[in-house]
Scaffold this active site. Structure first.
Site, PDB file in Angstrom:
ATOM      1  N   GLU A 294       0.845  -1.186   0.000  1.00  0.00           N
ATOM      2  CA  GLU A 294       0.000   0.000   0.000  1.00  0.00           C
ATOM      3  C   GLU A 294       0.885   1.242   0.000  1.00  0.00           C
ATOM      4  O   GLU A 294       1.772   1.354   0.852  1.00  0.00           O
ATOM      5  CB  GLU A 294      -0.921   0.001   1.219  1.00  0.00           C
ATOM      6  CG  GLU A 294      -1.936  -1.133   1.211  1.00  0.00           C
ATOM      7  CD  GLU A 294      -2.876  -1.106   2.407  1.00  0.00           C
ATOM      8  OE1 GLU A 294      -2.840  -0.106   3.173  1.00  0.00           O
ATOM      9  OE2 GLU A 294      -3.630  -2.066   2.588  1.00  0.00           O
ATOM     10  N   HIS A 313      -7.815   1.382   1.665  1.00  0.00           N
ATOM     11  CA  HIS A 313      -7.701   1.085   3.099  1.00  0.00           C
ATOM     12  C   HIS A 313      -8.420   2.160   3.927  1.00  0.00           C
ATOM     13  O   HIS A 313      -7.871   2.746   4.861  1.00  0.00           O
ATOM     14  CB  HIS A 313      -6.233   0.988   3.525  1.00  0.00           C
ATOM     15  CG  HIS A 313      -6.044   0.162   4.764  1.00  0.00           C
ATOM     16  ND1 HIS A 313      -4.903  -0.552   5.019  1.00  0.00           N
ATOM     17  CD2 HIS A 313      -6.860  -0.057   5.833  1.00  0.00           C
ATOM     18  CE1 HIS A 313      -5.016  -1.184   6.186  1.00  0.00           C
ATOM     19  NE2 HIS A 313      -6.199  -0.887   6.694  1.00  0.00           N
TER      20      HIS A 313
END
Length: 365
Positions: A294, A313
């Site tokens: 990420e 997220h």
């Protein structure tokens, strides 16, 4: 006269230290002599990268925060969100007795070392349960009904009607929804889906069967959940025992018309196995809010697939989830200091250690 504590409150870009300070003023003012406040990582993008590495590798990879180095020697209470709380932190805080994080995950805390040193660890549950459970249901609908794909098409000048699942776009009513992990979030997902008229299947080796039945759900083995479900939503805790718990075998059991939803932890799923079944259209699709890398790298295969809905997220990020969490944590710590029973102690064995009992008695006088 009761002993007063020095506390260090260290926030970050998601929940700044001043929010912890406000909560401390509300719940700990009668127990503290001095409160020092700072932010571990105030840059949002850097925070996402650093916290992900800590979640993968543990808190020992990070250096000790500057405030801890400067003020930690005589502090007895430490609280934060994503602050790495490692053995190096404990070395710098020889008088530390309580360490707390305002999140459910404990990846950023060396609990084993804390217990060995007689340090009581707090976390909180339910901070973002409403937020994540809302998002899981939304992601389920977005993926199977092509909401995000239709939006993207319109934004790019297309009036798209055909999708990879066009011949079996489903309604939720009458479908089997499998929930992996029936803690607070999993139960809220079941509750929120009940209005859709679905059948809830649950896999959780730690849950009581009567609790599942009381929620109107059916407890099943993992293989049966994966083979019978039309939607599968992951809400298990991340640990060594649950790492890659959804692998090639489990994905191979899924119906070709079934969807996998992950708003939990990326490590629960073998990412390469998932990419394989999505690429080959062996399952209908997936809705993902968490990834091993990420942000996603520009060459990530997920970006090339037309049967996956991706988000950044953000399942647990709502105003309410963020603002309430320092208060939940520090209120629970204050219960202990007042002689009441706290809810969120992780290593309860520390409460029975003679040195900790003596310290606590001095604070509670």
């Amino acid at each position: 006269m009761a002993k007063k504590l020095k506390a260090l409150l260290i926030g970050d870009a998601m929940i700044v230290g001043s929010e912890f300070q406000l909560a401390a003023q509300k719940y700990l003012s009668g127990f503290t002599s001095e409160v020092k406040v700072s932010d571990w990582e105030p840059d949002w993008q850097k925070l996402q990268a650093r916290r992900l590495e800590v979640e993968k590798k543990g808190p020992e990879i990070e250096e000790v925060d500057a405030l801890i180095k400067a003020e930690g020697k005589d502090a007895e209470l430490l609280a934060g969100l994503f602050l790495p709380i490692s053995s190096k932190v404990f070395d710098a805080m020889p008088n530390l007795k309580i360490a707390g994080v305002s999140r459910a995950g404990l990846e950023n805390v060396n609990v084993k070392e804390a217990t060995k040193r007689g340090i009581l660890v707090f976390n909180i549950e339910g901070r973002n349960a409403e937020a994540v459970s809302d998002f899981a249901v939304g992601l389920m609908l977005s993926e199977c009904r092509n909401i995000a794909r239709a939006h993207f098409a319109i934004k790019n000048g297309q009036w798209r009607k055909a999708f990879s699942n066009s011949s079996w776009v489903p309604e939720l009513k009458g479908k089997n929804v499998g929930i992996v992990g029936f803690g607070y979030i999993g139960r809220l997902v079941a509750q929120k889906l009940s209005g859709f008229g679905v059948n809830i299947l649950v896999y959780d080796p730690f849950v009581k069967p009567e609790d599942v039945s009381a929620a109107g759900a059916t407890l099943v083995e993992k293989d049966k959940l994966f083979s019978d479900s039309d939607f599968i939503s992951l809400h298990a805790r991340m640990s060594e025992s649950t790492k890659n718990m959804v692998g090639a075998k489990e994905l191979g059991l899924m119906k070709s018309t079934a969807y996998l939803i992950n708003t939990g932890r990326a490590g629960l799923v073998d990412e390469q196995a998932l990419l394989s079944v999505l690429r080959e259209k062996k399952i209908a699709g997936a809705g993902l809010d968490v990834f091993l890398d990420e942000p996603l790298k520009p060459d990530s295969e997920f970006l090339t697939l037309d049967n996956v809905t991706l988000s950044t997220h953000i399942a647990g990020t709502t105003k309410e989830a963020l603002t309430r969490s320092p208060e939940i944590l520090l209120e629970d710590i204050s219960k202990l200091l007042q002689g009441q029973k706290p809810r969120f102690v992780i290593n309860k064995e520390v409460l029975e250690q003679p040195a900790f009992k003596e310290w606590l008695a001095g604070v509670q006088q």
